[in-house]
Design an enzyme around this catalytic site. Structure first.
Site, PDB file in Angstrom:
ATOM      1  N   SER A   1      48.627  46.086  46.925  1.00 32.09           N
ATOM      2  CA  SER A   1      47.737  46.416  45.728  1.00 32.09           C
ATOM      3  C   SER A   1      47.127  47.619  45.044  1.00 32.09           C
ATOM      4  O   SER A   1      48.219  48.356  46.088  1.00 32.09           O
ATOM      5  CB  SER A   1      46.491  45.301  44.993  1.00 32.09           C
ATOM      6  OG  SER A   1      46.767  45.612  43.447  1.00 32.09           O
TER       7      SER A   1
ATOM      8  N   HIS B   1      52.560  46.946  43.754  1.00 33.55           N
ATOM      9  CA  HIS B   1      53.303  45.896  42.450  1.00 33.55           C
ATOM     10  C   HIS B   1      52.521  46.382  40.930  1.00 33.55           C
ATOM     11  O   HIS B   1      51.534  47.404  41.161  1.00 33.55           O
ATOM     12  CB  HIS B   1      52.400  43.955  42.659  1.00 33.55           C
ATOM     13  CG  HIS B   1      51.290  44.415  42.558  1.00 33.55           C
ATOM     14  ND1 HIS B   1      50.687  42.698  42.428  1.00 33.55           N
ATOM     15  CD2 HIS B   1      49.938  44.366  42.195  1.00 33.55           C
ATOM     16  CE1 HIS B   1      49.496  42.873  42.561  1.00 33.55           C
ATOM     17  NE2 HIS B   1      48.917  44.216  42.680  1.00 33.55           N
TER      18      HIS B   1
END
Length: 413
Positions: A83, A106
């Protein structure tokens, strides 16, 4: 046991550990201070990462601290860079992953509450943030931001091995180390649930962090601080209701909406906290934008940035905007922006003193001329012809003064 990011000073390099959650365990303020401390040692800085990600705005602050540093900052992913931690990793001048490490990319996740317009604003802000993150990643692997967005910001979690990341150009190399525990099903389950706002009931740390947020404490608070906050809440002092007053004071909400937020706080604390956090992050971003704009316009100097940042943090972006609109440009900054450094014939005594004192010290004749001109005194003028006959070496050594005499002689004719 609480893991803290810390600086390790070595003989040949400095190491900064980014181990834990960004914005909670990993503080942007601490990382900035550690970079400055390590930078002063004049050595290579290694940042070693093992993080499942965290707060985007804290991550952006860390990225900006890395970008502003003149040090040779190298990234090493020891375990997981997922992330926001994966985007931070992309900012190193050199990036390596351990043989058994993992990189995860993501799309941005956020909570949102309010009417249709507020929901759309939230979505727009998420899109802007995603575009920014894609741009950062794209610069590392020589792809366009659009290609990055289509490939990795499609709503899925993309877990990459070291070999895969290397083949895609996201990292520069792989280092060998003792095999560490790879991301487990439980780790992936935890980060996925975190994105959906779910905390495991048997996870004491997650419970403590959640309780800290409810009590308006930061993620570093210990049990004593949490206990004291609960006691203050019981006596009605500094409770969650003060957050509504704070939002009104800083202009995040207006007085007529105050009762609505108080009702939301009483009936749905979780939603209120998400909404409050969104307002807080938006205001913090606005404060930074205002300060950058003011610096570019010469309204504030670099040395004043921290002062006005503190004003914005304490009083909100709206108040900071009003203050900056009333503040005139510093005279010295305006003068600096308007000076011609190529042609210094029009420079005053103060200009030389402020912006090139060394040049003035090396030119005693010019110093004497400007000093007397400033004080209104007259002196026996030495003409261009006098210098050519008596002291031509001085003219060769001081071209600015030579040019001023030529201009004076030309104007006479």
């Amino acid at each position: 046991m609480r893991i803290k990011n810390r600086l390790i000073v070595g003989d040949e390099k400095n190491t900064i550990l980014l181990y834990g959650e960004i914005g909670e365990v990993i503080s942007a303020t601490d990382i900035k201070a550690e970079i400055l401390q390590a930078e002063s040692n004049g050595k290579t800085i290694e940042m070693r990462i093992n993080s499942l990600g965290g707060d985007v705005y804290s991550g952006l602050a860390i990225i900006e601290a890395i970008r502003q540093s003149n040090a040779d900052i190298r990234m090493f992913i020891d375990g997981v860079a997922a992330s926001m931690a994966s985007v931070i990793a992309m900012c190193g001048r050199h990036i390596e992953m351990g043989r058994y490490s993992r990189l995860m990319l993501h799309a941005v996740s956020a909570g949102c509450y309010g009417n249709t317009n507020e929901m759309l604003q939230c979505i727009q802000e998420m899109k802007k943030t995603e575009n920014l993150l894609c741009e950062i990643i794209s610069k590392k692997c020589n792809k366009t931001a659009e290609e990055i967005k289509n490939k990795y910001f499609d709503g899925e979690d993309h877990w990459l091995s070291a070999d895969e990341a290397l083949s895609l150009g996201l990292i520069d190399g792989i280092f060998d180390m003792e095999k560490i525990q790879e991301p487990t099903t439980e780790n992936i389950y935890n980060i996925t649930n975190k994105r959906k706002g779910v905390n495991l009931k048997d996870d004491y740390r997650a419970f403590k962090l959640h309780l800290s947020r409810l009590l308006s404490l930061d993620g570093h608070s210990d049990e004593t601080e949490i206990f004291n906050a609960i006691n203050r809440l019981k006596t009605g002092k500094n409770g969650l209701s003060s957050m509504v007053d704070n939002a009104v004071k800083k202009g995040w909400i207006n007085n007529k909406d105050k009762d609505v937020y108080i009702s939301l706080l009483k009936n749905d604390t979780k939603t209120f906290l998400k909404k409050y956090e969104t307002l807080k992050n938006e205001d913090a971003a606005n404060v930074i934008e205002l300060i950058c704009e003011a610096q570019n316009k010469g309204i504030i100097l670099a040395c004043e940035t921290d002062v006005y940042k503190s004003i914005g943090d304490e009083m909100g972006a709206n108040v900071l905007c009003d203050i900056l609109q009333m503040k005139p440009r510093p005279k010295r900054a305006v003068r600096y922006l308007n000076l011609d450094f190529a042609d210094r014939s029009e420079w005053t005594y103060d200009d030389w003193r402020n912006f090139d004192p060394k040049g003035l010290a090396e030119n005693p004749e010019l110093y004497k001329l400007l000093k007397n001109k400033r004080s209104g005194k007259t002196m026996e003028a030495r003409t261009l012809e006098w210098y050519r006959r008596n002291n031509p070496e001085y003219l060769e050594q001081h071209p600015d003064f030579y040019k001023s005499l030529i201009d004076k002689e030309y104007n006479k004719q």
